[in-house]
Design a protein around this motif. Sequence first.
Motif, mmCIF file in Angstrom:
data_model
loop_
_atom_site.group_PDB
_atom_site.id
_atom_site.type_symbol
_atom_site.label_atom_id
_atom_site.label_comp_id
_atom_site.label_asym_id
_atom_site.label_seq_id
_atom_site.Cartn_x
_atom_site.Cartn_y
_atom_site.Cartn_z
ATOM 1 N N ALA A 330 54.864 8.657 48.460
ATOM 2 C CA ALA A 330 55.124 9.710 47.476
ATOM 3 C C ALA A 330 54.772 9.241 46.064
ATOM 4 C CB ALA A 330 56.582 10.148 47.550
ATOM 5 N N GLU A 331 55.139 8.005 45.741
ATOM 6 C CA GLU A 331 54.820 7.458 44.412
ATOM 7 C C GLU A 331 53.314 7.415 44.185
ATOM 8 O OE1 GLU A 331 56.750 6.676 41.981
ATOM 9 O OE2 GLU A 331 58.730 6.743 42.887
ATOM 10 N N ALA A 332 52.561 7.170 45.273
ATOM 11 C CA ALA A 332 51.106 7.109 45.168
ATOM 12 C C ALA A 332 50.472 8.491 45.153
ATOM 13 C CB ALA A 332 50.542 6.290 46.322
ATOM 14 N N ARG A 337 55.689 15.467 46.758
ATOM 15 C CA ARG A 337 57.110 15.388 46.418
ATOM 16 C C ARG A 337 57.393 16.305 45.246
ATOM 17 N NH1 ARG A 337 59.419 9.677 44.437
ATOM 18 N NH2 ARG A 337 57.743 10.081 42.941
ATOM 19 N N ALA A 338 58.484 17.054 45.337
ATOM 20 C CA ALA A 338 58.832 17.983 44.252
ATOM 21 C C ALA A 338 60.332 18.190 44.232
ATOM 22 C CB ALA A 338 58.118 19.312 44.441
ATOM 23 N N ASP A 339 60.837 18.631 43.077
ATOM 24 C CA ASP A 339 62.280 18.855 42.919
ATOM 25 C C ASP A 339 62.737 20.185 43.484
ATOM 26 O OD1 ASP A 339 62.772 16.405 41.719
ATOM 27 O OD2 ASP A 339 62.265 17.162 39.717
ATOM 28 N N SER A 340 61.785 21.063 43.837
ATOM 29 C CA SER A 340 62.149 22.347 44.433
ATOM 30 C C SER A 340 61.139 22.693 45.520
ATOM 31 C CB SER A 340 62.172 23.458 43.375
ATOM 32 O OG SER A 340 60.849 23.744 42.939
ATOM 33 N N GLY A 346 53.658 25.089 45.867
ATOM 34 C CA GLY A 346 52.508 25.174 44.980
ATOM 35 C C GLY A 346 51.587 23.981 45.135
ATOM 36 N N MET A 347 52.163 22.785 45.294
ATOM 37 C CA MET A 347 51.357 21.587 45.467
ATOM 38 C C MET A 347 50.578 21.627 46.777
ATOM 39 S SD MET A 347 54.222 18.834 44.180
ATOM 40 C CE MET A 347 53.189 17.376 44.390
ATOM 41 N N ALA A 348 51.176 22.244 47.811
ATOM 42 C CA ALA A 348 50.536 22.293 49.130
ATOM 43 C C ALA A 348 49.647 23.518 49.299
ATOM 44 C CB ALA A 348 51.609 22.288 50.218
ATOM 45 N N PHE A 397 62.112 17.183 47.599
ATOM 46 C CA PHE A 397 61.584 17.587 48.888
ATOM 47 C C PHE A 397 60.205 16.962 49.084
ATOM 48 C CE2 PHE A 397 64.484 20.888 47.424
ATOM 49 C CZ PHE A 397 65.313 21.025 48.526
ATOM 50 N N TYR A 398 59.863 16.724 50.336
ATOM 51 C CA TYR A 398 58.618 16.034 50.666
ATOM 52 C C TYR A 398 57.795 16.861 51.648
ATOM 53 C CZ TYR A 398 61.136 11.960 48.818
ATOM 54 O OH TYR A 398 61.844 11.094 48.027
#
Length: 473
Positions: A330-332, A337-340, A346-348, A397-398
């Motif tokens: 996730a760090e990479a 990873r998102a807070d909601s 949106g990222m996916a 969330f991941y």
Amino acid sequence: MSDERDDWDVVVIGGGGAGLAAAVSAAESGRSVLLFESETELGGSTQLSAGLFTAAGTSVQERLGIDDSPERFFQHYMDLNRWQLEPGLIAAFCRGAGPALEWLIGLGVEIPARVSTNAHMPGLCQAGVEDVWRGHVPKDQGYGLVQALARAARTSGVEVVLNTRVQRLLQHEGRVTGVVADDIEVPARAVVVASGGFARDPQLLERYYPDALRAGDDLFVVAADGSRGDHLRLGDQVGADVTGEGWGLRLPTVYFQRLHHWQSGFPPKSRVYVNHRGRRFMDEDASYAVSGGIIEAQDGPVWAVFDERARTSLPPGYAHWNAEHVLAEAEAGRTLRADSLAELAGMAGMPADALEATVRRWNTQLPEGDDPEFLRHRTLANKGSTADPDPIDRPPFYAARLQPAELVCTHAGLAIDAKARVRDVRGDVIPGLFAAGEAGAGVLGERYVGGGNAVAGAVTVGRLAGLGAAAGS
């Protein structure tokens, strides 16, 4: 090779489960047997497996009070493969699997008559999507199964030559009459090709199983190093037909998994699989007999979605599915990873309202012990899971990309009949030539029937090939 003999009754190519079964069966029939193994030890992919063996009408089932039969097994097998396999061959396999298992037990393979909840607990487990459990898990896994066969090979007088790759087949007047290895001609009355599949050869994958390459960089292979397609090259020398093109077994994995589950670890129980529409579409624990096909039918990326509680609950000791490794991904930025959930969607590239509704619906069902849509509560119970999953509600969330990317075995190989005799391109039997395991195609089909399909096919058809080669038919 022994210099006391100038010819052999049977030569076997390959020392995995199929080759050992063929060699022992032929030797038990009183024939002289020479076995060539291209690697430095016996075992092949069978030794790397859980040793799970699918069979019907066995003594293990009987002791557990389970009523089953080869006919019932045949019907399930053919239906799952949409009747695209040759019924005569499959009927022979289904009839022979139970006796082959009893033969293994007689050789010292231990399969206790108890219920097993997974492929690593000795006993009887659910192999795939069958209504009667047929997955026989041996003690000491595939290694133990291979060791029992190897002991039987030594006891029965099979001569084994390791680290020797057969170069070509000998043929005279249409009959296979031996092999060439180390530039030495080795005459034989019959030859059994049991050299494994071709998962380790990218060019053969492109030719015979191109779907595997759709996984791109996520693809990884767990088949034995000897799975280089020797059966296809040897068969081509004598005009053998090839069947099973486009078929194989790939297990669904997230992109960061690079080893089989017992090394990489297992995803958290509290996870939901969603497609590009943000919708859940399957039981996350569905058997790999059907799960790969379900995922590939989604026409877009598939994601495993879970939360922080699930990540931190992962047990230590595994290479990939552990809390630290997932965090590093996730760090990479490779695992989303998102807070909601809306931000994660949106990222996916999926609709936020759909993902939120999916997770909300999941949270009201599985954590309460019920899954009315996909019946995952039944699958979890069959796996011995008594605790309900936690809700997916603790940020961050991941989302990790998921696809069938673990290549286990390939199903394209030499076409065989119900006696494991290799056929030519006209459909006629090539005298003196037999094949089994991944090398002898037609048993492993479009759908992998369940855990133990490959091992059962290897040993059962290997035994048929060895007995046929010994009889000269």
